[in-house]
Design an enzyme around this catalytic site. Structure first.
Site, PDB file in Angstrom:
ATOM      1  CG  ASP A   1      -2.099   0.924   1.076  1.00 33.17           C
ATOM      2  OD1 ASP A   1      -1.889   2.107   0.763  1.00 33.17           O
ATOM      3  OD2 ASP A   1      -3.241   0.472   1.272  1.00 33.17           O
TER       4      ASP A   1
ATOM      5  CB  SER B   1      -6.385   2.376   0.136  1.00 32.49           C
ATOM      6  OG  SER B   1      -5.099   2.909   0.321  1.00 32.49           O
TER       7      SER B   1
ATOM      8  CD  GLU C   1      -3.031  -3.272   2.850  1.00 31.21           C
ATOM      9  OE1 GLU C   1      -3.237  -2.127   2.409  1.00 31.21           O
ATOM     10  OE2 GLU C   1      -3.649  -3.749   3.816  1.00 31.21           O
TER      11      GLU C   1
ATOM     12  CG  HIS D   1      -0.835   8.886   4.591  1.00 32.83           C
ATOM     13  ND1 HIS D   1      -1.426   9.802   3.741  1.00 32.83           N
ATOM     14  CD2 HIS D   1      -1.372   7.678   4.265  1.00 32.83           C
ATOM     15  CE1 HIS D   1      -2.285   9.178   2.937  1.00 32.83           C
ATOM     16  NE2 HIS D   1      -2.263   7.887   3.228  1.00 32.83           N
TER      17      HIS D   1
END
Length: 366
Positions: free
Chosen positions: A44, A85, A255, A264
């Site tokens: 991700d 996402s 993931e 972020h």
């Protein structure tokens, strides 16, 4: 005496014959093999610079080097040049472009059939592993259908009844400390799950007679820097051991959730540690695929996060540091790495929802 002209004609005919034979497409002489299993690894928020960090920080060669078939995907969602996402993962799981925030639904908020649901109809086992809560956008997109990714309690309620056979990650608060005060333990039991909320312990009955769920933290697993250890690797290994018991094959999505969170946070060290952990899982998936010879491995990301760049540190071209252009997502193209039968289909540049269709066309699950 043989005439020289005859020799020239004979040589020309031989060259023509050889060229014609060599230019026959391989598809006519080699039967394409459909993979039995598919492992989809999603980092991700992992763009090219995040991937590149594994080449500069660490003591071993990254497993990304082991791929020969590489492509690029365009990641825009149905309603935004930059995806989130939820829409990004739904493109992979359902093969459609949808709006940001959507989980397993189209732009009209109607549920769409997921890759895992298609596989289950063919008696293929399915699994999901994540370092986030399993109700988070990416893992949820492989078993749930809700209008908004924020509906995590509704997402949690759909998991026990879904087609998923093996799941590992966090999120106990959404299952057992809910605002509606409903404890979903009974639902897991009624749907045939063996549930463990303490550790990745291999249950005594590890057969396909039961489904398996590991929910090991209230909201998300710890960072690597906080002592998560090899959770992602161990969970993937358990998933492969469990799912591979199915003679019909399996689909497993893994993931590396927190690469995104490092982006972020504009925290380069966070990204580097999480990519390194994810790369270890890539290596294990490739080792499994090489050994079995019947498994397609795909590595990609839903989007890039942070506008991450590996630049020189204060003009020193022998020293690299990470820098950022945003605390959000970016629109950069995302690499796709593929290995195993069908991997050649993942070369080129294409839309992110093509991943779904390329998987389907490779395995013939229609």
């Amino acid at each position: 005496m043989k005439h020289p002209l005859l020799d020239i004609i004979a040589l020309s005919l031989l060259v023509l014959f050889i060229n014609c034979k060599s230019q026959r497409p391989l598809v006519n002489s080699e039967k394409s093999i459909a993979p039995k299993n598919v492992i989809l690894l999603i980092g991700d928020g992992m763009g090219l610079s995040q991937i590149s960090s594994s080449f500069y920080f660490g003591n071993t060669n990254p497993n990304f080097e082991r791929f020969k078939h590489i492509g690029l995907i365009k990641t825009s969602s149905q309603n935004g040049l930059i995806t989130d996402s939820a829409a990004g993962a739904t493109a992979f799981s359902a093969g459609i472009k949808t709006y940001n925030g959507a989980i397993g639904v189209d732009s009209d908020t109607l549920a769409v059939e997921l890759l895992t649901e298609i596989a289950a109809k063919k008696f293929i086992s399915t699994g999901v592993v994540s370092t986030s809560s399993v109700t988070h956008a990416t893992p949820a997109s492989f078993y749930a259908h809700v209008r908004f990714r924020s509906q995590e309690e509704e997402i949690a309620a759909q998991l026990p009844r879904s087609s998923i056979d093996f799941i590992a990650g966090a999120g106990t608060d959404y299952f057992f400390k809910r605002k509606d005060h409903i404890n979903l333990s009974t639902m897991f039991s009624n749907q045939g799950f063996i549930l463990d909320t303490l550790a990745l312990n291999r249950p005594k009955d590890f057969s396909l007679e039961h489904k398996i769920a590991f929910l090991l933290a209230p909201n998300h697993m710890p960072k690597m820097s906080e002592g998560r250890g090899h959770f992602l690797s161990k969970a993937t290994q358990l998933g492969l051991e469990y799912l591979s018991q199915n003679e019909n094959g399996f689909f497993l999505m893994v993931e590396g959730s927190q690469i995104d969170w490092g982006g972020h946070n504009n925290d380069s060290s966070y990204i580097i540690e999480e990519v390194r952990d994810f790369d270890r899982v890539i290596g294990e998936a490739l080792d499994y695929a090489q050994k079995e010879g019947n498994t397609l491995v795909i590595v990609t990301a839903d989007h890039e996060t942070g506008g991450y760049t590996l630049a020189s540190d204060k003009g020193n071209y022998n020293k690299i540091k990470g820098s950022f252009s945003t605390t959000g997502h970016s629109a950069t193209l995302i690499p796709v790495f593929a290995f195993g039968p069908g991997s050649e289909n993942f070369q080129g540049i294409y839309e992110n929802n093509a991943i779904f269709h390329k998987i389907q066309n490779s395995v013939n699950w229609k």
